[in-house]
Every structure is written in structure tokens, then in C-alpha cells.
Design an enzyme around this catalytic site. Structure first.
Site, PDB file in Angstrom:
ATOM      1  N   ILE A  17       0.757  -1.277   0.038  1.00 26.03           N
ATOM      2  CA  ILE A  17       0.088  -0.119   0.099  1.00 26.03           C
ATOM      3  C   ILE A  17       0.797   1.295  -0.152  1.00 26.03           C
ATOM      4  O   ILE A  17       0.727   2.171  -0.714  1.00 26.03           O
ATOM      5  CB  ILE A  17      -0.902   0.069   1.239  1.00 26.03           C
ATOM      6  CG1 ILE A  17      -1.982  -1.169   1.350  1.00 26.03           C
ATOM      7  CG2 ILE A  17      -1.749   1.130   1.302  1.00 26.03           C
ATOM      8  CD1 ILE A  17      -2.623  -1.407  -0.119  1.00 26.03           C
ATOM      9  N   ASP A  36      11.211   3.643   4.727  1.00 26.04           N
ATOM     10  CA  ASP A  36      11.118   2.046   5.183  1.00 26.04           C
ATOM     11  C   ASP A  36      12.233   1.570   6.051  1.00 26.04           C
ATOM     12  O   ASP A  36      13.334   2.229   5.850  1.00 26.04           O
ATOM     13  CB  ASP A  36      10.589   1.435   4.050  1.00 26.04           C
ATOM     14  CG  ASP A  36      10.307  -0.099   4.495  1.00 26.04           C
ATOM     15  OD1 ASP A  36       9.092  -0.119   4.040  1.00 26.04           O
ATOM     16  OD2 ASP A  36      10.725  -0.847   5.196  1.00 26.04           O
ATOM     17  N   ARG A 157      -8.340   0.919   0.778  1.00 20.74           N
ATOM     18  CA  ARG A 157      -9.170   0.055   0.091  1.00 20.74           C
ATOM     19  C   ARG A 157      -8.957  -0.401  -1.040  1.00 20.74           C
ATOM     20  O   ARG A 157     -10.076  -0.869  -1.657  1.00 20.74           O
ATOM     21  CB  ARG A 157     -10.657   0.854   0.298  1.00 20.74           C
ATOM     22  CG  ARG A 157     -10.951   1.656   1.473  1.00 20.74           C
ATOM     23  CD  ARG A 157     -12.208   2.598   1.658  1.00 20.74           C
ATOM     24  NE  ARG A 157     -13.488   2.085   1.832  1.00 20.74           N
ATOM     25  CZ  ARG A 157     -14.588   2.580   1.548  1.00 20.74           C
ATOM     26  NH1 ARG A 157     -14.763   3.722   0.875  1.00 20.74           N
ATOM     27  NH2 ARG A 157     -15.725   1.908   1.770  1.00 20.74           N
ATOM     28  N   LYS A 209     -13.511  -0.363   7.894  1.00 21.83           N
ATOM     29  CA  LYS A 209     -12.582  -1.200   7.163  1.00 21.83           C
ATOM     30  C   LYS A 209     -12.762  -2.678   7.715  1.00 21.83           C
ATOM     31  O   LYS A 209     -12.718  -3.557   6.786  1.00 21.83           O
ATOM     32  CB  LYS A 209     -10.979  -0.956   7.395  1.00 21.83           C
ATOM     33  CG  LYS A 209      -9.993  -1.773   7.052  1.00 21.83           C
ATOM     34  CD  LYS A 209     -10.044  -1.701   5.643  1.00 21.83           C
ATOM     35  CE  LYS A 209      -8.975  -2.912   5.368  1.00 21.83           C
ATOM     36  NZ  LYS A 209      -7.836  -2.452   4.178  1.00 21.83           N
ATOM     37  N   ASN A 213     -14.123  -6.325   4.980  1.00 21.80           N
ATOM     38  CA  ASN A 213     -13.479  -7.231   4.713  1.00 21.80           C
ATOM     39  C   ASN A 213     -13.975  -8.587   5.353  1.00 21.80           C
ATOM     40  O   ASN A 213     -14.366  -9.706   4.687  1.00 21.80           O
ATOM     41  CB  ASN A 213     -11.960  -7.299   5.139  1.00 21.80           C
ATOM     42  CG  ASN A 213     -11.236  -6.388   3.755  1.00 21.80           C
ATOM     43  OD1 ASN A 213     -11.623  -6.376   2.870  1.00 21.80           O
ATOM     44  ND2 ASN A 213     -10.094  -6.084   4.303  1.00 21.80           N
ATOM     45  N   HIS A 247     -30.904 -14.883 -10.711  1.00 19.35           N
ATOM     46  CA  HIS A 247     -32.010 -14.214  -9.905  1.00 19.35           C
ATOM     47  C   HIS A 247     -31.402 -12.683  -9.641  1.00 19.35           C
ATOM     48  O   HIS A 247     -30.286 -12.689  -9.457  1.00 19.35           O
ATOM     49  CB  HIS A 247     -32.124 -14.761  -8.786  1.00 19.35           C
ATOM     50  CG  HIS A 247     -33.253 -14.368  -7.931  1.00 19.35           C
ATOM     51  ND1 HIS A 247     -33.093 -13.013  -7.223  1.00 19.35           N
ATOM     52  CD2 HIS A 247     -34.412 -14.797  -7.420  1.00 19.35           C
ATOM     53  CE1 HIS A 247     -34.300 -12.872  -6.573  1.00 19.35           C
ATOM     54  NE2 HIS A 247     -35.085 -13.649  -6.758  1.00 19.35           N
ATOM     55  N   ARG A 249     -31.490 -10.435  -7.470  1.00 16.49           N
ATOM     56  CA  ARG A 249     -31.251  -9.961  -6.275  1.00 16.49           C
ATOM     57  C   ARG A 249     -30.258 -10.998  -5.278  1.00 16.49           C
ATOM     58  O   ARG A 249     -30.163 -11.089  -4.286  1.00 16.49           O
ATOM     59  CB  ARG A 249     -32.299  -9.910  -5.026  1.00 16.49           C
ATOM     60  CG  ARG A 249     -33.072  -8.445  -5.649  1.00 16.49           C
ATOM     61  CD  ARG A 249     -34.259  -8.197  -4.806  1.00 16.49           C
ATOM     62  NE  ARG A 249     -35.136  -9.173  -5.076  1.00 16.49           N
ATOM     63  CZ  ARG A 249     -36.131  -9.109  -6.175  1.00 16.49           C
ATOM     64  NH1 ARG A 249     -35.943  -8.231  -7.215  1.00 16.49           N
ATOM     65  NH2 ARG A 249     -36.823 -10.188  -6.249  1.00 16.49           N
ATOM     66  N   GLY A 260      -7.277 -16.127   1.031  1.00 10.71           N
ATOM     67  CA  GLY A 260      -5.902 -15.788   1.451  1.00 10.71           C
ATOM     68  C   GLY A 260      -5.770 -14.179   1.493  1.00 10.71           C
ATOM     69  O   GLY A 260      -6.534 -13.343   1.241  1.00 10.71           O
ATOM     70  N   CYS A 263      -5.592  -9.134   3.936  1.00  6.86           N
ATOM     71  CA  CYS A 263      -6.993  -8.499   4.449  1.00  6.86           C
ATOM     72  C   CYS A 263      -7.966  -9.263   5.039  1.00  6.86           C
ATOM     73  O   CYS A 263      -8.347  -9.382   6.134  1.00  6.86           O
ATOM     74  CB  CYS A 263      -7.270  -7.412   3.311  1.00  6.86           C
ATOM     75  SG  CYS A 263      -5.936  -6.892   2.477  1.00  6.86           S
ATOM     76  N   TYR A 319      -1.931 -16.017  -3.448  1.00  8.78           N
ATOM     77  CA  TYR A 319      -3.257 -15.833  -2.754  1.00  8.78           C
ATOM     78  C   TYR A 319      -4.385 -15.608  -3.773  1.00  8.78           C
ATOM     79  O   TYR A 319      -5.534 -16.017  -3.395  1.00  8.78           O
ATOM     80  CB  TYR A 319      -3.425 -15.229  -1.697  1.00  8.78           C
ATOM     81  CG  TYR A 319      -3.688 -13.774  -1.762  1.00  8.78           C
ATOM     82  CD1 TYR A 319      -5.081 -13.393  -1.743  1.00  8.78           C
ATOM     83  CD2 TYR A 319      -2.733 -12.885  -1.641  1.00  8.78           C
ATOM     84  CE1 TYR A 319      -5.244 -11.920  -1.806  1.00  8.78           C
ATOM     85  CE2 TYR A 319      -2.930 -11.601  -1.744  1.00  8.78           C
ATOM     86  CZ  TYR A 319      -4.280 -11.063  -1.878  1.00  8.78           C
ATOM     87  OH  TYR A 319      -4.640  -9.616  -1.968  1.00  8.78           O
TER      88      TYR A 319
HETATM   89  N1  SAJ Z   1     -12.041 -15.061  -3.090  1.00  9.72           N
HETATM   90  C1  SAJ Z   1     -12.521 -16.059  -3.210  1.00  9.72           C
HETATM   91  N2  SAJ Z   1     -13.772 -15.970  -3.869  1.00  9.72           N
HETATM   92  C2  SAJ Z   1     -14.486 -14.846  -4.357  1.00  9.72           C
HETATM   93  C3  SAJ Z   1     -13.437 -13.719  -4.165  1.00  9.72           C
HETATM   94  C4  SAJ Z   1     -12.284 -13.658  -3.392  1.00  9.72           C
HETATM   95  O1  SAJ Z   1     -12.522 -17.259  -2.800  1.00  9.72           O
HETATM   96  O2  SAJ Z   1     -15.438 -14.827  -4.945  1.00  9.72           O
HETATM   97  C5  SAJ Z   1     -10.686 -15.075  -2.378  1.00  9.72           C
HETATM   98  C6  SAJ Z   1      -9.559 -14.722  -3.386  1.00  9.72           C
HETATM   99  O3  SAJ Z   1      -9.000 -16.041  -3.991  1.00  9.72           O
HETATM  100  C7  SAJ Z   1      -8.532 -14.540  -2.172  1.00  9.72           C
HETATM  101  C8  SAJ Z   1      -9.162 -13.798  -1.108  1.00  9.72           C
HETATM  102  O4  SAJ Z   1     -10.764 -14.388  -1.443  1.00  9.72           O
HETATM  103  O5  SAJ Z   1      -7.702 -15.592  -1.709  1.00  9.72           O
HETATM  104  C9  SAJ Z   1      -9.113 -12.072  -0.952  1.00  9.72           C
HETATM  105  O6  SAJ Z   1      -9.107 -11.852  -2.321  1.00  9.72           O
HETATM  106  P1  SAJ Z   1      -9.941 -10.305  -2.835  1.00  9.72           P
HETATM  107  O7  SAJ Z   1      -9.613 -10.151  -4.314  1.00  9.72           O
HETATM  108  O8  SAJ Z   1     -11.377 -10.581  -2.550  1.00  9.72           O
HETATM  109  O9  SAJ Z   1      -9.627  -9.534  -1.823  1.00  9.72           O
HETATM  110  P2  SAJ Z   1      -8.069  -8.863  -1.235  1.00  9.72           P
HETATM  111  O10 SAJ Z   1      -7.689  -9.497  -0.102  1.00  9.72           O
HETATM  112  O11 SAJ Z   1      -6.919  -8.728  -2.555  1.00  9.72           O
HETATM  113  O12 SAJ Z   1      -8.402  -7.321  -1.250  1.00  9.72           O
HETATM  114  C10 SAJ Z   1      -9.363  -6.892  -0.281  1.00  9.72           C
HETATM  115  C11 SAJ Z   1     -10.234  -6.066  -0.789  1.00  9.72           C
HETATM  116  N3  SAJ Z   1     -11.684  -5.892   0.064  1.00  9.72           N
HETATM  117  C12 SAJ Z   1     -12.753  -5.935  -0.324  1.00  9.72           C
HETATM  118  O13 SAJ Z   1     -13.081  -6.114  -1.602  1.00  9.72           O
HETATM  119  C13 SAJ Z   1     -13.959  -5.543   0.722  1.00  9.72           C
HETATM  120  C14 SAJ Z   1      -9.745  -4.750  -0.941  1.00  9.72           C
HETATM  121  O14 SAJ Z   1     -10.583  -3.717  -1.532  1.00  9.72           O
HETATM  122  C15 SAJ Z   1      -9.008  -3.945   0.384  1.00  9.72           C
HETATM  123  O15 SAJ Z   1      -8.460  -2.772   0.404  1.00  9.72           O
HETATM  124  C16 SAJ Z   1      -7.945  -5.095   0.937  1.00  9.72           C
HETATM  125  O16 SAJ Z   1      -8.814  -6.428   1.051  1.00  9.72           O
HETATM  126  C17 SAJ Z   1      -7.702  -4.702   2.244  1.00  9.72           C
HETATM  127  O17 SAJ Z   1      -6.332  -4.084   2.101  1.00  9.72           O
HETATM  128  O18 SAJ Z   1      -8.055  -4.686   3.058  1.00  9.72           O
END
Ligand code: SAJ
Length: 402
Positions: A17, A36, A157, A209, A213, A247, A249, A260, A263, A319
Site C-alpha cells: 500500500i 521504510d 481500500r 474497514k 472485509n 436471480h 437479487r 488468502g 486483508c 493467494y
Molecule cells: N476469493 C474467493 N472467492 C471470491 C473472491 C475472492 O475465494 O469470490 C478469495 C481470493 O481468491 C483471495 C481472497 O478471497 O484468496 C481475497 O481476495 P480479494 O480479491 O477478494 O481481496 P484482497 O484481499 O486482495 O483485497 C481486499 C479488498 N476488500 C474488499 O473487496 C472488501 C480490498 O478492497 C481491500 O483494500 C483489501 O482487501 C485490504 O487491504 O483490506
């Protein structure tokens, strides 16, 4: 870009970040110093090399260096705005609910304390447990009562893989320790982001935040549980979800090999540890998502039982697709477990080497293997040629790509 703004900014912590944020602010016209404690990170930044993989970031970095708005140092320099982007990992404890560790944040604040002047603004972007901004205020005000220091929390975010776009366009939430801090932080973000900036108090900003997540973790848990249920019933979960999502909704997320990243796999614990009795659904979601990785591991083991000395091609360690980030990666966890007992040919196009696993190129791994595990849907695995080669193999696809 030339310098537009009078205020100098120090960004503390140059990770996933902090580094893109420094580059973004420099390209927006601010004079920025990236700080850093890791000498290697500072040296590679000074050499103009990124230590993270992020699409389009190298070109954006080159632009910032050309502008001469961006410099790097091991120590903070006097600035008007300090943005803290250091990690906040969690630590295990006896109750089995991991607790946040804010020691990096505390030491980042200590490192800038001697530089602070009247009216400086400190912004914390690191994901933090509820109450952290007020705690930092106490540390700072302890022997600095004579100076007026503004402090606000503004969670990052951005989505790894789409960082630049999201730094520019995402809405932001800022919460100060008082109205003036909120106002100043809001005014600052409004000079650089195109999204809206919403002001609130620091506690609500911190919690926003965590629940963003948490919401995602919970919804992925539904998809992951569903995929295990489907497996016992002989239903294809990807087809089922695609149909259910017709669907208007309903929007079920994708099941995977687990959740992984630093976050979604971490932040819900910050919420849970703050009040376990009021966050039972969040805890169950975390447990289901962790369990999904162990289920996948068992599934692989069950599928190689009939081979005498099974050879496993394992596609993807990061991840999620198309990044080099292995933090909390369920794929890396499973590969390491398999590697204890079996011959495994790991393919991870986004990293050059791994401390514990030997990496192979895709063709070699497919050639050698009896069974192929598709763990992450990296773009390199998605072409028709690969799909043809997979037809001749036993394949376990945890991403729904074939
Ligand atoms: N994943 C699934 N199924 C899905 C979507 C994701 O299994 O349908 C898994 C991914 O493979 C991965 C994990 O979830 O292992 C997380 O991936 P991600 O792309 O959903 O999110 P991150 O961790 O890369 O980033 C998130 C984001 N948060 C949200 O969308 C609410 C990002 O906006 C945040 O800034 C970030 O966390 C953070 O720094 O908190």
C-alpha cells in the site's frame, strides 16, 4: 508532473500500500518522501525497481521518479503530512482467537514524533483494531501537549491487482480524533482522489474497514460451504452458482481453495477479538474458509491414493490470480503440506524462486505429472493449449476454469 502543493508528505512503510500511495501522491504533484526500515526496500526503490508485482505500477513509478517529486529514506524527514502504511499482523493466543499486533504502528509513530511541528497531520491507513487512533493520540500527546497535532484514520481500500485505478477512483472514509482532524484529512484526500471523501469519527472509520472485509469473508464462506455440499451431492457448484445468480437479487461469490491475502483472511479476526460473543457469524465464516483449504488438501490426497509414487503438478502459489503475493496463501499452505510426502512440481509464474518449494515451468510440470491441481487461475493457465494438455491428465480444478 510539476509540484502543485506546498505540503511535504512522508509515507511510512513502503509495502503493497505505502509504495503505490507514495507514487500516486508524487504523480499528483506532492513532494513525497517514502520511508521504510528495510534497507533492501529503500535501495531497490532508489534504483527505480519495484519489489512488488502490480500491473502498470512500474510505468507509474518511472513517471514519479522523472518528476523528481519522490525520494526515499530509511528515516522520516520533517514533513507536514505523515501517512502511516505499516503492517498490522496478528498474533496467536491461548483463546484461539488471533489478536492484532500494532507494534509496527507504534514504532512508526515513535519514529516521526521528534519531527512533528504545530499543525502537522498524521493519517493512519494501516488496518487497525477499533480504538487504535485514540491510542496513538494518547502516545503522541503524552509529552507534546504544547503542540497541536491532527490525527485521522483513513483505511486503504485498494484491491491488489487494480491498485492504481482504485487509488485514484475509490471513495474514501476519514475519521479524525476531533472535527478539525477529520476536516483537514478530508480536504487533503480531496486534493488527490476522484472518488468522494466521507468524514466520520475515528472509531467508525476503523470499524468500516473491518466490516468491509468481514462482509466479503462471510459471503465467500457461503460459496465455499456450498461447494463442499455440492461435492457430496454430485452437483457442479460453478454451474449452480451461475444459475442461482441469474436471480436479480442473488450474487453468490466464487468458491476457491480457501481465502488468502493480508486483508480478508486477517481483518475479521480484529473484529472477532474485540468482542467474540457479538461476532459469532464472522468467526464461523473464518472457520469455514480455513476448513475449505484442509478439505481441498484431503481431496488431493484421496485422489492420489491409487498411484504408487504420485507426481503432482501444482499450478499457482499466490493467494489470488496474477499477483506475486503469498501472504496467508492457502495454495502455498497446501503445496507445503503435499511437499512433505509427495513429489510435487509447483508452477508460479509470478515469482522467481521459493524458499522451500522448487519451481518448474508449466510445460515441464505438466509433462512430468500424473495428476494436476489447479489452485490459482493465473492467466498463464487459461489458454486452449493448456486445456488440451490437461485432457490427458487427472485434474483437480479448484478454480472452476476447465
Ligand atoms: N476469493 C474467493 N472467492 C471470491 C473472491 C475472492 O475465494 O469470490 C478469495 C481470493 O481468491 C483471495 C481472497 O478471497 O484468496 C481475497 O481476495 P480479494 O480479491 O477478494 O481481496 P484482497 O484481499 O486482495 O483485497 C481486499 C479488498 N476488500 C474488499 O473487496 C472488501 C480490498 O478492497 C481491500 O483494500 C483489501 O482487501 C485490504 O487491504 O483490506
Amino acid at each position: 508532473m510539476s509540484k502543485n502543493f506546498e505540503k511535504k508528505i512522508a509515507v511510512i512503510g513502503l509495502g503493497y500500500i505505502g509504495l503505490p500511495t507514495s507514487i500516486f501522491l508524487a504523480n499528483s504533484g506532492y513532494e513525497v518522501i517514502g520511508v521504510d526500515i528495510n534497507e533492501k526496500v529503500i535501495q531497490s526503490c532508489k534504483d527505480g525497481k519495484l519489489h512488488i508485482v502490480e500491473p502498470g505500477l512500474q510505468e507509474y513509478f518511472d513517471e514519479a521518479l522523472k518528476s523528481k517529486n519522490l525520494s526515499f529514506s530509511l528515516n522520516p524527514e520533517e514533513s507536514e503530512i505523515y501517512i502511516i502504511c505499516v503492517p498490522t499482523p496478528f498474533k496467536e493466543n491461548e483463546s484461539n482467537i488471533p489478536e492484532p499486533d500494532i507494534s509496527f504502528l507504534e514504532s512508526a509513530v515513535s519514529s516521526i514524533k521528534p519531527k512533528l511541528k504545530n499543525n502537522d497531520l498524521i493519517i493512519i491507513e494501516s488496518t487497525s483494531p477499533i480504538g487504535t487512533t485514540k491510542h496513538i493520540e494518547k502516545i503522541l500527546l503524552k509529552d507534546m501537549a504544547s503542540k497541536k497535532i491532527h490525527i485521522a484514520y483513513c483505511p486503504e481500500r485498494v484491491l491488489p491487482g487494480n491498485i492504481i485505478e482504485e487509488l485514484i477512483h475509490n471513495d474514501r472514509i476519514v475519521g479524525g480524533i476531533d472535527n478539525e482532524s477529520t476536516k483537514l484529512a478530508k480536504e487533503f484526500y480531496e486534493t488527490v482522489v476522484l472518488g468522494s471523501v466521507y468524514g466520520t469519527d475515528s472509531t467508525t472509520a476503523e470499524t468500516s474497514k473491518l466490516v468491509e472485509n468481514g462482509f466479503r469473508d462471510l459471503n465467500i464462506a457461503f460459496a465455499n460451504e456450498l461447494s463442499i455440499f455440492c461435492d457430496t451431492k454430485g452437483i457442479n457448484p460453478y454451474e449452480l452458482i451461475e444459475l442461482a445468480n441469474k436471480h436479480p437479487r442473488v450474487n453468490i461469490m466464487k468458491p476457491g481453495i480457501g481465502v488468502g491475502g493480508h486483508c480478508i483472511a486477517v481483518d475479521p479476526w480484529f473484529l472477532i477479538s474485540s468482542d467474540p460473543n457479538k461476532t459469532k457469524l464472522s468467526r464461523l465464516s473464518r472457520e469455514i474458509n480455513i476448513q475449505k483449504s484442509n478439505w481441498a488438501l484431503q481431496k488431493i490426497v484421496d485422489n492420489i491414493i491409487d498411484f504408487n509414487k504420485p507426481k503432482i503438478a501444482f499450478l499457482g502459489l499466490a493467494y489470488k490470480p496474477d499477483i506475486n503475493d503469498l501472504r496467508e496463501s492457502p495454495s502455498e499452505y497446501i503445496a507445503l503440506e503435499l511437499n512433505r510426502k509427495y513429489e510435487i512440481f509447483c508452477v508460479e509464474p509470478n515469482i522467481d524462486n521459493h524458499h522451500n518449494l522448487k519451481l518448474y515451468n508449466l510445460d515441464d510440470a505438466l509433462e512430468k505429472a500424473d495428476i494436476v491441481v489447479i489452485s490459482v487461475a493465473h492467466k498463464e493457465f487459461l489458454n486452449e493449449d493448456i486445456k488440451k494438455k490437461l485432457l490427458a491428465k487427472r485434474v483437480l480444478d479448484f478454480c472452476g476454469i476447465i
